[in-house]
Design an enzyme around this catalytic site. Sequence first.
Site, mmCIF file in Angstrom:
data_model
loop_
_atom_site.group_PDB
_atom_site.id
_atom_site.type_symbol
_atom_site.label_atom_id
_atom_site.label_comp_id
_atom_site.label_asym_id
_atom_site.label_seq_id
_atom_site.Cartn_x
_atom_site.Cartn_y
_atom_site.Cartn_z
ATOM 1 N N SER A 1 131.861 36.722 -45.585
ATOM 2 C CA SER A 1 131.211 37.566 -44.581
ATOM 3 C C SER A 1 130.522 38.742 -45.270
ATOM 4 O O SER A 1 131.123 39.423 -46.101
ATOM 5 C CB SER A 1 132.240 38.108 -43.583
ATOM 6 N N ASP B 1 126.508 43.499 -35.825
ATOM 7 C CA ASP B 1 127.427 43.158 -36.919
ATOM 8 C C ASP B 1 126.800 43.451 -38.278
ATOM 9 O O ASP B 1 127.007 42.706 -39.237
ATOM 10 C CB ASP B 1 127.889 41.701 -36.844
ATOM 11 N N HIS C 1 131.936 44.187 -39.079
ATOM 12 C CA HIS C 1 133.365 43.847 -38.934
ATOM 13 C C HIS C 1 134.085 43.870 -40.280
ATOM 14 O O HIS C 1 135.316 43.951 -40.312
ATOM 15 C CB HIS C 1 133.530 42.499 -38.232
#
Length: 326
Positions: free
Chosen positions: A180, A101, A71
């Site tokens: 992230s 992911d 993402h």
Amino acid sequence: MATAISRVPDPEASEDPLDSYSATVIRVAAAVTPHVAALEVNGTGRSGRFRTGAGSAVLFTSDGYLLTNAHVVGGARSGSAVYSDGTRTAVEVIGSDPLSDLAVVRGRAPTAKPAELGDAESLRVGQLVIAVGNPLGLAGSVTAGVVSGLGRSIPVWSGRNRRIIEDVIQTDAALNPGSSGGALADARGRIVGINTAVAGAGLGLAVPVNATSRRIIAALLKDGRVRRAYLGLVNTPVQLQPSAVVRTGHREGLLVVEVLADSPAQRAGLRAGDVLLSVGEKTVSNAESLQKLLFAEAIGVPLELAVLRDGAEIRVLAVPEEMNEK
């Protein structure tokens, strides 16, 4: 007459648990930070290049490959990475897998050594973990906590389809904005997860580094994508009753919560309420044990499924199809 002499504990000689904890976090942070880069990816439009995403990435090979979240890279093909020492490199997106992911990007070979990948299968609830990110260029952003839960699931979107990332690590180590794609390390500095904020709500979650994710990484390096086989089951782990353990020889299985319409599982005759015991003679007891059997080599190959239904063990034959990401 002997006189008893009381001894006052020497504060310098005593071992303070807090100091021990701090020393571990400091050591791991110092070891892991050089492996973690700030990542920025770009898109191209009529007005030129523009930033489409930003996060962190973890160097895992000596020739410049970095691991991050799918993402974070989105649909971008290029960008830049900046290490904690200020070294900057252009990167290209090698491959991305929204269903895990995970994504791989590559820059030029850095001076930093690659991180050591560990194995999340060894983690236990309550174990110390340290999250290291490079959010918004703030190199070496470190938080620490414990493993709060294992085997969690989080929803993601792939194309028009809502999917579930299975076997996620939950931790109370807070994730800063932009962390992230950063590293979740154990007390020995081994990378056991890639942090993800895809679920939002301030949850500390990480995609595990384990046998399944290593296969995903290998596929991304080789082909830039991951081909998966598809059965069409929604399931959850379950402990078998003692009587069922005696009859089947299995202590655990996967309870079928839903069978998707027009799927290989439906055509094979599986039903909600069935308990899946084995696939192709391999025991399945959690999400990863099933997922590792459903990669490219299983597409179109008949698989015998052992199922517990109404107290009796039956066998059915299913032919997995290739999962369509569109």
